[in-house]
Design an enzyme around this catalytic site. Structure first.
Site, PDB file in Angstrom:
ATOM      1  N   LYS A 177      -1.331  -9.362   2.857  1.00  0.00           N
ATOM      2  CA  LYS A 177      -0.587  -8.921   4.049  1.00  0.00           C
ATOM      3  C   LYS A 177      -1.478  -7.981   4.855  1.00  0.00           C
ATOM      4  O   LYS A 177      -2.213  -7.179   4.273  1.00  0.00           O
ATOM      5  CB  LYS A 177       0.720  -8.217   3.644  1.00  0.00           C
ATOM      6  CG  LYS A 177       1.488  -7.673   4.847  1.00  0.00           C
ATOM      7  CD  LYS A 177       2.934  -7.345   4.515  1.00  0.00           C
ATOM      8  CE  LYS A 177       3.158  -6.011   3.855  1.00  0.00           C
ATOM      9  NZ  LYS A 177       2.660  -4.833   4.601  1.00  0.00           N
ATOM     10  N   ASP A 184      -1.091  -6.073  -0.163  1.00  0.00           N
ATOM     11  CA  ASP A 184      -1.528  -5.452   1.091  1.00  0.00           C
ATOM     12  C   ASP A 184      -3.036  -5.261   1.105  1.00  0.00           C
ATOM     13  O   ASP A 184      -3.610  -4.738   0.134  1.00  0.00           O
ATOM     14  CB  ASP A 184      -0.890  -4.052   1.228  1.00  0.00           C
ATOM     15  CG  ASP A 184       0.363  -4.062   2.074  1.00  0.00           C
ATOM     16  OD1 ASP A 184       0.505  -4.961   2.924  1.00  0.00           O
ATOM     17  OD2 ASP A 184       1.205  -3.163   1.864  1.00  0.00           O
ATOM     18  N   GLU A 234       8.921  -4.213  10.693  1.00  0.00           N
ATOM     19  CA  GLU A 234       9.338  -2.914  10.164  1.00  0.00           C
ATOM     20  C   GLU A 234       9.865  -2.015  11.269  1.00  0.00           C
ATOM     21  O   GLU A 234       9.208  -1.804  12.291  1.00  0.00           O
ATOM     22  CB  GLU A 234       8.151  -2.236   9.442  1.00  0.00           C
ATOM     23  CG  GLU A 234       8.517  -0.868   8.873  1.00  0.00           C
ATOM     24  CD  GLU A 234       7.541  -0.329   7.841  1.00  0.00           C
ATOM     25  OE1 GLU A 234       6.607  -1.049   7.438  1.00  0.00           O
ATOM     26  OE2 GLU A 234       7.734   0.844   7.432  1.00  0.00           O
ATOM     27  N   GLU A 259      -1.626  -5.529   8.625  1.00  0.00           N
ATOM     28  CA  GLU A 259      -0.862  -4.902   9.710  1.00  0.00           C
ATOM     29  C   GLU A 259      -1.553  -5.129  11.055  1.00  0.00           C
ATOM     30  O   GLU A 259      -2.742  -4.866  11.177  1.00  0.00           O
ATOM     31  CB  GLU A 259      -0.730  -3.397   9.452  1.00  0.00           C
ATOM     32  CG  GLU A 259       0.072  -3.077   8.205  1.00  0.00           C
ATOM     33  CD  GLU A 259       0.277  -1.582   7.985  1.00  0.00           C
ATOM     34  OE1 GLU A 259      -0.104  -0.767   8.858  1.00  0.00           O
ATOM     35  OE2 GLU A 259       0.817  -1.223   6.924  1.00  0.00           O
ATOM     36  N   ASP A 275       0.839  -1.205   0.000  1.00  0.00           N
ATOM     37  CA  ASP A 275       0.000   0.000   0.000  1.00  0.00           C
ATOM     38  C   ASP A 275       0.878   1.260   0.000  1.00  0.00           C
ATOM     39  O   ASP A 275       0.371   2.380  -0.047  1.00  0.00           O
ATOM     40  CB  ASP A 275      -1.001  -0.005   1.159  1.00  0.00           C
ATOM     41  CG  ASP A 275      -0.356  -0.107   2.519  1.00  0.00           C
ATOM     42  OD1 ASP A 275       0.895  -0.178   2.604  1.00  0.00           O
ATOM     43  OD2 ASP A 275      -1.103  -0.104   3.522  1.00  0.00           O
ATOM     44  N   SER A 276       2.224   1.055  -0.013  1.00  0.00           N
ATOM     45  CA  SER A 276       3.130   2.183  -0.259  1.00  0.00           C
ATOM     46  C   SER A 276       2.910   2.752  -1.654  1.00  0.00           C
ATOM     47  O   SER A 276       3.408   3.839  -1.970  1.00  0.00           O
ATOM     48  CB  SER A 276       4.592   1.748  -0.087  1.00  0.00           C
ATOM     49  OG  SER A 276       4.854   0.562  -0.809  1.00  0.00           O
TER      50      SER A 276
HETATM   51  O1  KIV Z   1       3.518  -1.128   1.641  1.00  0.00           O
HETATM   52  C1  KIV Z   1       4.700  -1.484   1.715  1.00  0.00           C
HETATM   53  O2  KIV Z   1       5.531  -1.190   0.845  1.00  0.00           O
HETATM   54  C2  KIV Z   1       5.114  -2.282   2.869  1.00  0.00           C
HETATM   55  C3  KIV Z   1       6.573  -2.532   3.042  1.00  0.00           C
HETATM   56  C4  KIV Z   1       7.248  -1.320   3.528  1.00  0.00           C
HETATM   57  C5  KIV Z   1       6.832  -3.696   3.911  1.00  0.00           C
HETATM   58  O3  KIV Z   1       4.300  -2.681   3.640  1.00  0.00           O
END
Ligand code: KIV
Length: 254
Positions: A103, A73, A172, A105, A34-35
């Site tokens: 993934k 994510d 992280e 969090e 989600d980056s």
């Molecule tokens: O969204 C992302 O890029 C991440 C990584 C920083 C692990 O969750």
């Protein structure tokens, strides 16, 4: 790979062309992170990206990927409400993008959602330590779990995620010694970002490690290229050639 003592390489990708390059280079895991909210859409945080947008990115990555495991994510707001909503979001990602895992969090707080998704046969990668979707609670992106109480909760959360069936956990921005200890205590692999060398693998955001995103220079980041300069220079030369009439040449014309 953890059992063999072989480190796991993971990078983010959000589009077809870059996924094709990093998959072709032999990366083990591609994270459709989600980056994308930051590096693709220019948002300050990961919070605004939607489930539809994550599915769009994941579909593009899946079209290019032949070898790597692709993890997507679950974005902010798509799983925190309740476990039914979490499962619906995870199913959409799997059905519409054809990715292989999601993934999420958090630890004990999201246990019910993680369990429900796992029960549906969807592999889940956990994410502990600095969890950017909670930035408004933390207030900063600084190192997490420096103090005993938070470190103990992180270890308990990691064990819980392993026990309920997560196949790996991203750690992280936590102290290297803590990350190494968690990695020793778990049988599933840990993938670190800003968590030192004692984890079972490493992940970086592709735009950061390739030097496309130049405004971000945390201590943990190693830059493997300066693509922003390469692109800036190439675009500058193109502009010059267009203005001077040098491009296109007769050979580049029909
Ligand atoms: O969204 C992302 O890029 C991440 C990584 C920083 C692990 O969750």
């Amino acid at each position: 790979m953890k059992q063999r003592g072989e480190k796991i390489s993971m990078l983010t990708a959000y589009d077809y062309s870059s996924a094709k390059i990093i998959d072709g280079a032999g990366i083990d895991v591609i994270l459709v992170g989600d980056s994308a909210s930051n590096v693709m859409a220019g948002n300050m945080t990961t919070l605004p990206i939607t489930l539809d947008q994550m599915i769009y990115h994941a579909k593009s990555v899946m079209k290019a990927t032949r070898r790597a495991l692709v993890v997507v994510d679950l974005p902010f707001g798509s799983y925190q409400g309740n476990s039914k909503e979490a499962l619906t979001s995870a199913i959409r990602i799997m059905k519409e993008s054809h990715a292989e895992a999601v993934k999420m969090e958090g630890g004990a707080e999201i246990r019910e959602s993680v369990e429900r998704i796992l029960c549906a046969g969807i592999p889940v990668m956990g994410h502990l330590g600095l969890t950017p979707q909670s930035i408004n609670k933390f207030g900063t992106y600084s190192v997490r779990a420096r103090h005993k109480e938070e470190a103990e909760k992180l270890i308990a959360d990691a064990k819980l995620l392993e026990e309920i069936g997560c196949f790996a956990i991203v750690l992280e921005k936590i102290p290297a010694e803590l990350a190494a200890e968690v990695s020793r205590q778990l049988t599933i692999p840990t993938i670190g970002i800003g968590a030192g060398g004692g984890t079972d693998g490493q992940v970086l955001v592709m735009h950061d490690m390739l030097g496309i995103n130049q405004g971000f220079s945390p201590r943990f980041l190693r830059r493997y290229a300066d693509l922003a300069s390469v692109m800036h220079d190439a675009v500058g030369r193109y502009i010059e050639d267009v203005k001077s009439g040098d491009f296109p040449s007769p050979e580049e014309s029909y």
